[in-house]
Enzyme design. Structure first.
Site, PDB file in Angstrom:
ATOM      1  N   LYS A 175       0.847  -1.195   0.000  1.00  0.00           N
ATOM      2  CA  LYS A 175       0.000   0.000   0.000  1.00  0.00           C
ATOM      3  C   LYS A 175       0.883   1.247   0.000  1.00  0.00           C
ATOM      4  O   LYS A 175       1.992   1.194   0.521  1.00  0.00           O
ATOM      5  CB  LYS A 175      -0.910   0.011   1.237  1.00  0.00           C
ATOM      6  CG  LYS A 175      -1.740  -1.235   1.442  1.00  0.00           C
ATOM      7  CD  LYS A 175      -2.857  -1.362   0.434  1.00  0.00           C
ATOM      8  CE  LYS A 175      -3.717  -2.595   0.718  1.00  0.00           C
ATOM      9  NZ  LYS A 175      -4.858  -2.701  -0.204  1.00  0.00           N
ATOM     10  N   LYS A 201       2.523  -8.728  -2.137  1.00  0.00           N
ATOM     11  CA  LYS A 201       1.529  -8.861  -3.212  1.00  0.00           C
ATOM     12  C   LYS A 201       1.260  -7.533  -3.903  1.00  0.00           C
ATOM     13  O   LYS A 201       1.143  -6.498  -3.254  1.00  0.00           O
ATOM     14  CB  LYS A 201       0.227  -9.414  -2.619  1.00  0.00           C
ATOM     15  CG  LYS A 201      -0.977  -9.400  -3.546  1.00  0.00           C
ATOM     16  CD  LYS A 201      -2.224  -9.842  -2.813  1.00  0.00           C
ATOM     17  CE  LYS A 201      -3.464  -9.608  -3.653  1.00  0.00           C
ATOM     18  NZ  LYS A 201      -3.725  -8.183  -3.873  1.00  0.00           N
ATOM     19  N   HIS A 294      -6.575 -13.378  -7.557  1.00  0.00           N
ATOM     20  CA  HIS A 294      -7.397 -12.372  -6.884  1.00  0.00           C
ATOM     21  C   HIS A 294      -8.800 -12.422  -7.472  1.00  0.00           C
ATOM     22  O   HIS A 294      -8.972 -12.703  -8.652  1.00  0.00           O
ATOM     23  CB  HIS A 294      -6.799 -10.974  -7.059  1.00  0.00           C
ATOM     24  CG  HIS A 294      -7.352  -9.975  -6.085  1.00  0.00           C
ATOM     25  ND1 HIS A 294      -8.613  -9.426  -6.225  1.00  0.00           N
ATOM     26  CD2 HIS A 294      -6.835  -9.438  -4.953  1.00  0.00           C
ATOM     27  CE1 HIS A 294      -8.840  -8.594  -5.219  1.00  0.00           C
ATOM     28  NE2 HIS A 294      -7.779  -8.586  -4.431  1.00  0.00           N
ATOM     29  N   HIS A 327      -8.315 -15.520  -2.921  1.00  0.00           N
ATOM     30  CA  HIS A 327      -8.877 -14.756  -1.810  1.00  0.00           C
ATOM     31  C   HIS A 327     -10.251 -15.322  -1.453  1.00  0.00           C
ATOM     32  O   HIS A 327     -11.064 -15.594  -2.333  1.00  0.00           O
ATOM     33  CB  HIS A 327      -8.995 -13.280  -2.191  1.00  0.00           C
ATOM     34  CG  HIS A 327      -7.672 -12.608  -2.306  1.00  0.00           C
ATOM     35  ND1 HIS A 327      -7.291 -11.555  -1.501  1.00  0.00           N
ATOM     36  CD2 HIS A 327      -6.614 -12.846  -3.120  1.00  0.00           C
ATOM     37  CE1 HIS A 327      -6.062 -11.171  -1.829  1.00  0.00           C
ATOM     38  NE2 HIS A 327      -5.637 -11.947  -2.808  1.00  0.00           N
ATOM     39  N   SER A 379      -7.745 -11.990   3.611  1.00  0.00           N
ATOM     40  CA  SER A 379      -7.157 -10.669   3.398  1.00  0.00           C
ATOM     41  C   SER A 379      -8.251  -9.620   3.426  1.00  0.00           C
ATOM     42  O   SER A 379      -9.316  -9.818   2.854  1.00  0.00           O
ATOM     43  CB  SER A 379      -6.432 -10.635   2.045  1.00  0.00           C
ATOM     44  OG  SER A 379      -5.919  -9.352   1.768  1.00  0.00           O
TER      45      SER A 379
END
EC number: 4.1.1.39
Length: 475
Positions: A175, A201, A294, A327, A379
């Site tokens: 991030k 990731k 994802h 995920h 997550s």
């Protein structure tokens, strides 16, 4: 009337419109072992009988159309039609019901999720006779499962590649997800891996934007990964997102990752599409790359209770198409996910054989024969105080992924990674000693924080952070 019309009418053809249930509602039908079975939550228009609505779903998702046609007589109709064979009431529901539909296996191309979905969840979802329609579950028969490669490697092969056993794996999404330069991005990757995480990731929307082109990101992340590996003597990975605008570009990015020697790449399987995903999964198996998946866009499809596709179906489709991680929600974090439902599709991802269990939303017994399992990834809005619950809920064969819960700690990225690793090791040790993580979790974390200043700092930051909202999608 022409002579041809008279002749055809004489053998049974009659133009016009007739009720679907006359042909497609077959309550006496016993599903064949090779049939694909579907459970639909059907909400008909007011006054519509369940038998007709269920038959309409079976018809419009297989051989039927709105009116009889001449060419019906040129096919073996009973062999190819879908059949609505059972209807269940929805407990507590005023109007919806569950319609069970059986599809002959010959309706589907081998090894193609795209073709399977084009039939089962195609135009029927826009059918005016239905107010809403949701595909709750599918039973994929072994005869069809065996036409798919499935995950490139599977759980055991991944553990062997990473040489990591006896605990969940730890990850972190870098991030901010957008805006970093490739070099600063690689720096964050290094700090997190050096601090003790197994993976970092790319976020789902990190592809190849003007501020950070994919090739630069792949290079800096590979450099960070190898530096962290040499310093920790642990195998590390970074999910480099290979999702692209074309399949050719996607494969080019995967080839470059393979040439760099990194162990894993990533794909957004819903936005990228099942055909692209299956192609990438085949490349990854052939070249020894793990594949992280994802599920960006899934909530558009699966979150509404009465319309769309439940995520357990999307999870099954991913296991067929191919992926080593996906995920799955967290139960305890910021994203939607009711516990029993989540654990139901987690088992469908990992286990070889899953029994029917309506209490967890599993409508059919599902054998996976030899198809490898997929590791669920928890997550979204999780931090160190969630570690005991996550370890207890997901078990060892999982990835626990902390983005803000790593990068948002007060001492920086590497100490944030240390905090998560210490918390995980403490929870695994406590579990192995027979302690109850559900009841003693907070005390376990407090005890570990006494000898880890990094964990103590993280505990102080996140001590009052909770996401207390009721799940929208419930049984």
């Amino acid at each position: 009337m022409s002579p041809q019309t008279e002749t055809k009418a004489g053998v049974g053809f009659k133009a016009g419109v007739k009720e679907y249930k006359l042909t497609y509602y077959t309550p006496d039908y016993e599903p064949h072992d090779h049939d694909i079975l579907a459970a639909f939550r059907v909400t008909p228009q007011p006054g519509g009988p369940p038998e007709e609505a269920g038959a309409a779903v079976a018809a419009e998702s297989s051989t039927g159309t709105w009116t009889p046609v001449w060419t019906d007589g040129l096919t073996w109709f009973d062999r190819y039609k879908g059949r609505s064979y059972h209807i269940d009431a929805v407990p507590g529901g005023e109007n919806p019901f569950i319609a069970y539909v059986a599809y002959p296996l010959d309706l589907f191309e081998e090894g193609s999720v795209a073709n399977m979905f084009s039939s089962i969840v195609g135009n029927v979802f826009g059918f005016k006779a239905l107010r809403a329609l949701r595909l709750e579950d599918l039973r994929i028969p072994p005869a069809y499962t065996k036409t798919f490669q499935g995950p490139p490697h599977g759980i055991q092969v991944e553990r062997d590649k990473l040489n990591k056993y006896g605990r969940p794996l730890l990850g972190c999404t870098i991030k901010p997800k957008l805006g970093l330069s490739a070099k600063n991005y690689g720096r964050a990757v290094y700090e997190c891996l050096r601090g003790g995480l197994d993976f970092t990731k790319d976020d789902e929307n990190v592809n190849s934007q003007p501020f950070m082109r994919w090739r630069d990101r792949f290079l800096f992340c590979a450099e960070a990964l190898f530096k962290a590996q040499s310093e920790t003597v642990e195998i590390k990975g970074h999910y480099s997102n290979a999702t692209a605008g074309t399949c050719e570009e996607m494969i080019k990015r995967a080839v470059f990752a393979d040439e760099l020697g990194v162990p894993i790449v990533m794909h957004d399987y819903l936005t990228g599409g099942f055909t692209a995903n299956t192609s990438l999964a085949h490349y990854c198996r052939d070249n020894g790359l793990l594949l992280h998946i994802h599920r960006a866009m899934h909530a558009v499809i699966d979150r509404q209770k009465n319309h769309g596709i439940h995520f357990r179906v999307l999870a099954k489709a991913l296991r067929l198409s191919g992926g080593d991680h996906i995920h799955s929600g967290t139960v305890v974090g910021k994203l939607e996910g009711e516990r029993d439902i989540t654990l139901g599709f987690v088992d469908l991802l990992r286990d070889d054989f899953v029994e029917k269990d309506r209490s967890r939303g599993i409508y059919f017994t599902q054998p996976w024969v030899s198809l490898p399992g997929v590791i669920p990834v928890a997550s979204g809005g999780i931090h160190v105080w969630h570690m005991p619950a996550l370890t207890e809920i997901f078990g060892d064969d999982s990835v626990l992924q902390f983005g803000g819960g790593t990068l948002g700690t007060p001492w920086g990225n590497a100490p944030g990674a240390v905090a998560n690793r210490v918390a995980l090791e403490a929870c695994v040790q406590a579990r192995n000693e027979g302690r109850d993580l559900a009841r003693e979790g907070n005390e376990i974390i407090r005890q570990a924080a006494k000898w880890s200043p990094e964990l103590a700092a993280a505990c102080e930051v996140w001590k009052e952070i909770e996401f207390e909202y009721e799940a929208v999608d419930t049984l």
